[in-house]
Design a protein around this motif. Structure first.
Motif, short mmCIF file in Angstrom:
data_model
loop_
_atom_site.label_atom_id
_atom_site.label_comp_id
_atom_site.label_asym_id
_atom_site.label_seq_id
_atom_site.Cartn_x
_atom_site.Cartn_y
_atom_site.Cartn_z
N ARG A 1 23.28 37.04 -22.46
CA ARG A 1 23.96 36.08 -21.58
C ARG A 1 24.28 36.72 -20.23
O ARG A 1 24.23 36.05 -19.19
CB ARG A 1 25.24 35.58 -22.26
CG ARG A 1 24.93 34.57 -23.36
CD ARG A 1 26.17 33.90 -23.90
NE ARG A 1 26.83 34.73 -24.90
CZ ARG A 1 28.10 35.07 -24.85
NH1 ARG A 1 28.86 34.69 -23.85
NH2 ARG A 1 28.63 35.81 -25.80
N ILE B 1 21.12 36.64 -18.07
CA ILE B 1 20.87 35.29 -17.55
C ILE B 1 21.84 34.98 -16.41
O ILE B 1 21.46 34.37 -15.39
CB ILE B 1 21.00 34.25 -18.69
CG1 ILE B 1 19.89 34.49 -19.72
CG2 ILE B 1 20.93 32.83 -18.15
CD1 ILE B 1 20.03 33.65 -20.98
N THR B 2 23.08 35.43 -16.56
CA THR B 2 24.06 35.21 -15.49
C THR B 2 23.65 35.95 -14.22
O THR B 2 23.74 35.41 -13.11
CB THR B 2 25.45 35.69 -15.95
OG1 THR B 2 25.84 34.94 -17.10
CG2 THR B 2 26.48 35.50 -14.85
N ARG C 1 20.96 34.08 -12.30
CA ARG C 1 21.46 32.93 -11.53
C ARG C 1 22.26 33.37 -10.32
O ARG C 1 22.18 32.76 -9.24
CB ARG C 1 22.30 32.04 -12.44
CG ARG C 1 21.46 31.36 -13.53
CD ARG C 1 22.30 30.70 -14.58
NE ARG C 1 21.47 30.07 -15.62
CZ ARG C 1 21.91 29.64 -16.78
NH1 ARG C 1 23.21 29.79 -17.08
NH2 ARG C 1 21.10 29.09 -17.66
N SER D 1 14.17 39.97 -14.35
CA SER D 1 13.08 39.22 -14.98
C SER D 1 12.36 40.06 -16.02
O SER D 1 12.02 39.58 -17.11
CB SER D 1 12.09 38.75 -13.90
OG SER D 1 12.72 37.87 -12.99
N LEU E 1 14.58 40.24 -19.09
CA LEU E 1 14.58 39.01 -19.88
C LEU E 1 13.28 38.85 -20.67
O LEU E 1 13.29 38.43 -21.83
CB LEU E 1 14.78 37.80 -18.96
CG LEU E 1 16.20 37.64 -18.39
CD1 LEU E 1 16.22 36.57 -17.30
CD2 LEU E 1 17.19 37.28 -19.50
N ARG F 1 15.84 32.07 -25.68
CA ARG F 1 16.74 31.76 -24.58
C ARG F 1 16.42 32.61 -23.35
O ARG F 1 16.44 32.10 -22.21
CB ARG F 1 18.19 32.00 -25.02
CG ARG F 1 19.20 31.64 -23.94
CD ARG F 1 20.62 31.54 -24.49
NE ARG F 1 21.07 32.76 -25.12
CZ ARG F 1 22.28 32.91 -25.67
NH1 ARG F 1 23.13 31.89 -25.67
NH2 ARG F 1 22.63 34.04 -26.24
N ARG G 1 13.23 31.33 -21.80
CA ARG G 1 13.43 30.04 -21.12
C ARG G 1 14.04 30.25 -19.74
O ARG G 1 13.64 29.60 -18.76
CB ARG G 1 14.32 29.13 -21.97
CG ARG G 1 14.55 27.74 -21.35
CD ARG G 1 15.19 26.78 -22.33
NE ARG G 1 14.23 26.39 -23.37
CZ ARG G 1 14.25 26.87 -24.62
NH1 ARG G 1 15.18 27.73 -24.98
NH2 ARG G 1 13.34 26.49 -25.50
N ALA G 2 15.01 31.17 -19.66
CA ALA G 2 15.62 31.45 -18.35
C ALA G 2 14.58 32.00 -17.39
O ALA G 2 14.56 31.65 -16.19
CB ALA G 2 16.77 32.44 -18.53
N ASP H 1 12.21 29.13 -16.38
CA ASP H 1 12.92 28.24 -15.45
C ASP H 1 12.90 28.82 -14.04
O ASP H 1 12.65 28.12 -13.05
CB ASP H 1 14.36 28.04 -15.90
CG ASP H 1 14.47 27.14 -17.12
OD1 ASP H 1 13.48 26.44 -17.44
OD2 ASP H 1 15.54 27.15 -17.77
N HIS H 2 13.17 30.12 -13.95
CA HIS H 2 13.18 30.78 -12.64
C HIS H 2 11.77 30.82 -12.04
O HIS H 2 11.58 30.50 -10.86
CB HIS H 2 13.72 32.20 -12.78
CG HIS H 2 13.56 33.04 -11.55
ND1 HIS H 2 14.32 32.85 -10.41
CD2 HIS H 2 12.69 34.07 -11.26
CE1 HIS H 2 13.96 33.72 -9.48
NE2 HIS H 2 12.97 34.47 -9.98
#
Length: 730
Positions: free
Chosen positions: A461, A464-465, A468, A495, A498, A505, A508-509, A512-513
């Motif tokens: 998490r 991912i934070t 963003r 990246s 991740l 999850r 997916r992040a 999405d990016h």
């Protein structure tokens, strides 16, 4: 010294020689002096000695002791240490002089044996122990001979070795002396025996005196240096579960005795310093195993208070300055040598975790910081614990931490495995507290690397934070804490983290990016390439989105012009290249079919050829290196602990294969060395080690090479091998 004093000393040495407590060479001068005295004088001293021994050994007859004494004197001729001409006559006179001291019932038997002794002098090898008289068959058997008073059989045997060693060092009959290598090895054995068997400094000096006569330096630093040359190169040994630690070798026992026998604290401190400096010299010349053995001894001597703390502390505080820094750094880079390196570093205060971290804090030189981090990593758990405590202190209220020092502390928490039982969540919270809006990018990069290496929901998490947050900073540069260049680098790192986190999850992040098209984000699709190192088959919805993007980016005609997005399409194809699904292959084939002869078609073919290959884990690398540096016990232990299967080949200095060892699941199966096979071959490798290199090649199965031999525990095998090595040198 007066003539009377010389004679008294000669008489004392006669008693010692008859009791096998000094070697023939050490008695030669006194023997010559005694031969100048009347035979009755020697006979009287022999009677005194025999009576003393008879009181201590009631099972040995006086006649046997008298015969032993005359025989020992006669044996001096075999060593060519005194004139045989004068000795022969004196032995005959001495025999007649001791007869009256023999009990009447044994006197005739003693006379007959003395006559035979005069015609057939004893050999050098037969002079040890008290030999019984040769009696007629009807005579009662003599009692079993005992040892000289105050000497165990083991000690007496060890002392008798001194004379044999000296024979090997001397040149005989005008022939040349032994080669330098042989002289060094024999001198080492001599010194070892002399030190181990000596009970005080006076005895040690006396035992080493013959070496000085041969031109060999017996100052304590030279003695320790010579002993070090004979140490095996494998250093500390593993211990089987529940077993006592392996016994120290004879050379280490001798070094301990040399320090322990010092007659005053200053001399003990001097010898301890010489021991440590020789250990440093061994380290600097590449003999890590020998250095480890000596530093372990130094620690034991300090713990046993054989040396006053003032002498020990000086070496602990400043001795590391003499270590070769380049070799220290080289060893630190070798994960296989870190256990041994820790034993060396732990002796010095500056090289312990606390000392290294103190130097690291504020160190301006990049290269030196890397060296310090490597040394800390070699310390393992203790360094990690220190780093954790310092990091926790740095985030306390009122602390004014150096963020770059925090970065190094986070690095250590990442690269040194976390001990079992330590709370992952608490540590993640601690690491996250080090980073804030004002934290420099290098610290943020290290935090990202830590999160990527730590498997925990909070880490995922947090990554991912970060993704963003960095996106928002790129889109609002006027309020961003970092430059665009730094932000793109941080996004690249996030990246990658991740993608390698390998959870739906996290992927997916990343997708999405990567599929965002806002120009302010630069080229986020390029960051999807890292996904190609993963098999995304379990996240079919993400695969479908990527395939749809591939079709969107394919070249198409607009108003007669072909619009091409080869870069974006190439990134998407690479993102799918690790996922061997039929729909992925179909999408790539579609690109090939629609773009014949085009560069993009060739790229699609290449992606198809490697579908799924990039997601496979790399083969485990083999092991190879310097045999002397690694040490055979350490090498076998590494293979055992790693549960490896394959063939270990040992090569000599000319890189020619000398021996092979077959390992299966970390167990010993078979070995070949010359004409030997099985465990005998392994034991021979320990008894007669050779310098060279090794190479271990993994194999899925070694049954065809093992020949049906049962599997054996490696630790037990190597401990027995080391024991045999030590026994072989005795």
């Amino acid at each position: 010294m007066s003539k009377g004093a010389d004679l008294r000393e000669a008489v004392e040495e006669l008693h010692l020689y008859l009791s096998d407590r000094i070697a023939p060479l050490m008695f030669a001068y006194s023997m010559e002096l005694l031969l100048q005295q009347p035979a009755a004088l020697i006979a009287a001293e022999v009677r005194t000695w025999a009576n003393q021994q008879a009181a201590a050994m009631p099972d040995v007859s006086v006649a046997d002791l008298l015969f032993h004494a005359v025989r020992k004197v006669a044996g001096m001729g075999q060593f060519e240490l005194v004139s045989n001409e004068s000795l022969g006559a004196r032995v005959k006179e001495m025999g007649q002089a001791v007869l009256p001291f023999c009990p009447p019932e044994d006197r005739e038997v003693l006379r007959q044996n003395l006559e035979k002794l005069a015609t057939a002098p004893p050999s050098a090898a037969s002079l040890s122990g008290v030999e019984t008289l040769r009696r007629e068959a009807s005579a009662p058997p003599a009692a079993k001979p005992g040892e000289a008073r105050g000497l165990s059989g083991k000690v007496a045997t060890g002392l008798r070795k001194l004379g044999l060693f000296l024979d090997r060092l001397q040149s005989k009959g005008g022939s040349s002396a032994a080669p330098p290598e042989q002289r060094t090895e024999v001198a080492s054995q001599f010194m070892t025996t002399a030190a181990v068997q000596s009970k005080n400094q006076e005895e040690l000096d006396a035992h080493l005196a013959p070496l000085r006569q041969l031109g060999i330096d017996t100052s304590m630093d030279k003695v320790v240096g010579t002993l070090a040359q004979s140490l095996p190169g494998w250093g500390a040994l593993p211990t089987a579960p529940g077993a006592a630690p392996a016994a120290a070798g004879l050379e280490i026992k001798a070094m301990r005795q040399i320090v322990s026998l010092a007659e005053d604290p200053a001399e003990a401190g001097k010898r301890f310093r010489e021991l440590v400096h020789v250990a440093i010299e061994q380290f600097n010349t590449g003999h890590l195993g020998r250095a480890v053995s000596m530093f372990e001894l130094a620690e034991q001597l300090a713990a046993d208070r054989k040396v006053e703390s003032a002498f020990v502390n000086v070496l602990r505080e400043h001795g590391n300055e003499y270590l070769d820094g380049e070799r220290l750094a080289k060893y630190a880079e070798r994960t296989d040598l870190r256990t041994s390196l820790r034993k060396v570093m732990s002796f010095f205060i500056a090289l312990r975790p606390a000392g290294l971290l103190t130097e690291l804090n504020g160190e301006p030189r990049r290269e030196r910081r890397h060296q310090l981090l490597a040394l800390l990593e070699a310390h393992g758990d203790s360094a990690r614990e220190n780093a954790h405590d310092l990091l926790a202190a740095s985030v306390e209220p009122g602390a004014n931490p150096d963020p770059f020092f925090q970065m190094n502390l986070v690095y250590l928490l990442r690269v040194i495995p976390r001990p079992a039982g330590l709370s992952v969540e608490d540590e993640v919270n601690l690491v996250m507290r080090t980073s804030g809006k004002d934290s420099p990018p290098p610290l943020i990069k290290q935090v990202i690397a830590y999160l990527a290496a730590t498997r925990h929901d909070k880490c995922e998490r947090a990554l991912i934070t970060y993704l963003r947050v960095f996106e928002n900073m790129l889109m609002q540069p006027e309020t961003a804490a970092y430059s665009r260049e730094d932000l793109e680098t941080l996004l690249d790192r996030t990246s990658v983290a991740l993608a390698r986190y390998a959870t739906p999850r996290a992927w997916r992040a990343l997708v999405d990016h990567g599929l965002k098209t806002d120009a302010r984000l630069g080229t986020p699709m390029a960051r999807l390439v890292e996904a190609g190192r993963q098999d995304l088959s379990e996240s079919k919805d993400l695969v479908a989105r990527l395939i749809a993007a591939v079709r969107t980016e394919q070249p198409r005609a607009i108003l007669g012009f072909v619009k091409r997005n080869d870069d974006r399409l190439g990134w998407l194809m690479q993102a799918l290249s690790g996922t061997p699904l039929p729909e992925v292959r179909d999408a790539l084939q579609e690109i090939v079919d629609k773009n014949p002869g085009q560069k993009i078609a060739e790229s699609a073919k290449a992606a198809m050829a490697t579908l799924g290959a990039s997601a496979k884990p790399p083969d485990a690398p083999g092991l190879a290196g310097d045999l002397d540096l690694f040490g055979l016990p350490g090498l076998l232990q590494t293979l055992a602990q790693s549960s490896l299967t394959g063939v270990l080949t040992l090569m000599n200095a000319d890189r020619r294969a000398e021996a092979t060892v077959i390992i299966q699941d970390g167990k010993f199966r078979e070995s070949r060395y010359g004409n030997l096979r099985g465990v005998d071959a392994v034991y021979q490798l320990f008894e007669r080690p050779f310098p060279g290199t090794f190479a271990f090649v993994s194999r899925p199965n070694v049954e065809d090479l093992a020949g049906g031999a049962p599997a054996e525990d490696v630790v037990g095998l190597l401990l027995e091998g080391v024991r045999r090595h030590d026994e072989f040198k005795r």
